[in-house]
Motif scaffolding. Structure first.
Motif, PDB file in Angstrom:
ATOM      1  N   ILE A  99      44.897  33.298  37.889  1.00 15.75           N
ATOM      2  CA  ILE A  99      44.849  33.417  36.420  1.00 15.75           C
ATOM      3  C   ILE A  99      43.504  33.952  35.970  1.00 15.75           C
ATOM      4  CG2 ILE A  99      44.909  32.102  34.272  1.00 15.75           C
ATOM      5  CD1 ILE A  99      46.919  30.236  35.577  1.00 15.75           C
ATOM      6  N   CYS A 100      42.432  33.460  36.563  1.00  8.81           N
ATOM      7  CA  CYS A 100      41.091  33.942  36.194  1.00  8.81           C
ATOM      8  C   CYS A 100      40.922  35.416  36.529  1.00  8.81           C
ATOM      9  CB  CYS A 100      40.028  33.111  36.911  1.00  8.81           C
ATOM     10  SG  CYS A 100      39.944  31.388  36.371  1.00  8.81           S
ATOM     11  N   VAL A 101      41.441  35.836  37.694  1.00 11.34           N
ATOM     12  CA  VAL A 101      41.331  37.244  38.086  1.00 11.34           C
ATOM     13  C   VAL A 101      42.100  38.133  37.114  1.00 11.34           C
ATOM     14  CG1 VAL A 101      41.953  38.924  39.862  1.00 11.34           C
ATOM     15  CG2 VAL A 101      40.894  36.757  40.514  1.00 11.34           C
ATOM     16  N   PHE A 102      43.337  37.753  36.774  1.00 13.82           N
ATOM     17  CA  PHE A 102      44.131  38.556  35.851  1.00 13.82           C
ATOM     18  C   PHE A 102      43.505  38.573  34.459  1.00 13.82           C
ATOM     19  CE2 PHE A 102      47.457  38.101  39.051  1.00 13.82           C
ATOM     20  CZ  PHE A 102      48.079  39.333  38.982  1.00 13.82           C
ATOM     21  N   ALA A 103      43.009  37.424  34.002  1.00  9.90           N
ATOM     22  CA  ALA A 103      42.399  37.372  32.675  1.00  9.90           C
ATOM     23  C   ALA A 103      41.125  38.207  32.622  1.00  9.90           C
ATOM     24  CB  ALA A 103      42.109  35.924  32.298  1.00  9.90           C
ATOM     25  N   SER A 104      40.297  38.122  33.647  1.00  8.68           N
ATOM     26  CA  SER A 104      39.062  38.910  33.679  1.00  8.68           C
ATOM     27  C   SER A 104      39.360  40.399  33.735  1.00  8.68           C
ATOM     28  CB  SER A 104      38.215  38.498  34.888  1.00  8.68           C
ATOM     29  OG  SER A 104      37.900  37.120  34.836  1.00  8.68           O
ATOM     30  N   ALA A 105      40.342  40.778  34.575  1.00  3.52           N
ATOM     31  CA  ALA A 105      40.701  42.194  34.664  1.00  3.52           C
ATOM     32  C   ALA A 105      41.257  42.692  33.341  1.00  3.52           C
ATOM     33  CB  ALA A 105      41.718  42.406  35.782  1.00  3.52           C
ATOM     34  N   GLY A 106      42.100  41.885  32.683  1.00  2.59           N
ATOM     35  CA  GLY A 106      42.630  42.292  31.390  1.00  2.59           C
ATOM     36  C   GLY A 106      41.550  42.446  30.340  1.00  2.59           C
TER      37      GLY A 106
END
Length: 389
Positions: free
Chosen positions: A91-98
């Motif tokens: 979730i953190c990776v997807f949120a940061s990338a977004g």
């Protein structure tokens, strides 16, 4: 009185013919049922994509992270703890990338018209042979408009508001992401529960052992493939992003992430990445010769990854033939759009590995295999299943 030999032969022939007709009818009925089942499945997947798409992505995410959960379990960390940590990290990776990509992507979308204008200016010399054809087409269009009857009115369909449409899309995307992460968390934290349920559905001990062997082997191969390919694609995106940053390409993070995602589409993804990078390089650099360095670097990275890295790490056994890949990408793109295209090849590998473990479906796995692995690898499969046991 004993029946005559001719009568016995005639009766046997009639019985044989009757059995052949019955087998043909049974085969036809089975084929019809399979065809109806496939048609209804495609129908359900298309119209129920709002439900099936996040569920399928959740299963693929859980299969990708399963090897890490198994490795942490060997070191004494329970599945619930490791699954929670991995899902939170995802979730953190997807949120940061977004968050990092939202600004550059919105800027690119807003500058689409100017990008097209600048690209047209750079390629003006290539448009000269087509200018006359464009003028003729424009004249025909003007004649068509002037020839319309005066009383005919054009009907325009009013579009819904942009804000309401954007809010609906954001809500739908948020719901899908919630389903993906929550379901993948439950799948990872469940441990061996599904394997126990599968074993309990069989009666004899030999059938239970065979089912457990097949399930473990399929799950291990698919999980290893998905995790390995994800790591390779992430590394490819990182290398391409750093290389484009060194060349002075604007928004190298966007192109690195795009290269990593599009590389899940063999052949097509690499070509799209090269074309997009070439377009942006042509409008970003002063000289065409220097602008061509960026797509050339992307092409070099794709060649090294496709011809050396992936075959060496993943192996040749799970390679899929190009025809099956293009058919799968076209089918899943029509079914689920861009998300379906990204999941087409992983789903194809799942189907191939599953078919390789069942004799009745071996011909399907043989069709999906690449040319150099067209012969079904019976011995490696047996060795893997024995090791899994």
């Amino acid at each position: 009185m004993k029946p005559e030999p001719d009568a016995l032969a005639a009766g046997a022939a009639e019985a044989t013919e009757a059995r052949a007709v019955a087998r043909a009818d049974t085969h036809l009925m089975r084929s019809l049922l399979v065809g109806i089942f496939i048609f209804m499945s495609v129908y359900a997947l298309y119209f129920g994509r709002a439900f099936f798409m996040p569920v399928m992505l959740a299963f693929l995410l859980a299969l990708t992270l399963t090897p890490i959960v198994r490795l942490l379990r060997k070191h004494g960390i329970p599945e619930v703890v490791s699954a929670t940590l991995l899902v939170l990290l995802s979730i953190c990776v997807f949120a940061s990338a977004g968050y990092l990509l939202s600004g550059p992507i919105i800027e690119l979308i807003n500058n689409t018209s100017s990008i097209g204008h600048q690209l047209g200016e750079r390629l003006a010399q290539l448009r000269r042979p087509f200018e006359k054809m464009m003028q003729i087409s424009h004249q025909i269009e003007q004649l068509t408009e002037t020839s319309q009857e005066p009383g005919v009115q054009k009907v325009a369909v009013a579009q819904s508001g942009i804000l309401s449409s954007a809010a609906s899309n954001i809500l739908s995307a948020g719901t899908s992401l919630t389903i993906i992460f929550v379901l993948s968390l439950f799948l990872l934290a469940s441990g061996t529960m599904f394997y126990e349920k599968i074993i309990q559905s069989f009666a004899s001990l030999s059938e239970k052992k065979r089912a457990l062997r097949v399930v473990y082997d399929v799950e291990r191969e698919i999980s290893h493939y998905l995790l390995t390919v994800t790591i390779i694609n992430a590394g490819l995106g990182l290398v391409i992003g750093l290389g484009l940053w060194a060349l002075g390409m604007p928004n190298p993070l966007v192109w690195g992430v795009a290269a990593a995602l599009l590389n899940f589409l063999p052949y097509v993804g690499a070509l799209l990445t090269i074309v997009l990078v070439a377009v942006m390089a042509l409008i970003s650099f002063d000289t065409i010769s220097y602008a061509l360095l960026a797509p050339a670097f992307v092409l070099l990275c794709d060649i090294v990854e496709g011809q050396f890295v992936t075959p060496m790490v993943v192996g040749r056994r799970l390679e899929i033939n190009a025809v099956a890949i293009f058919i799968a990408i076209a089918f899943w793109s029509w079914l689920w759009g861009f998300v379906g295209a990204l999941t087409a090849v992983p789903l194809l590998v799942v189907i191939k590995v599953f078919c390789d473990h069942f004799e009745g479906l071996a011909h399907v796995g043989n069709f999906l295999a690449a040319q150099q692995t067209a012969v079904v690898d019976d011995e490696p499969v047996e060795e893997n299943t024995e090791a899994a046991a």
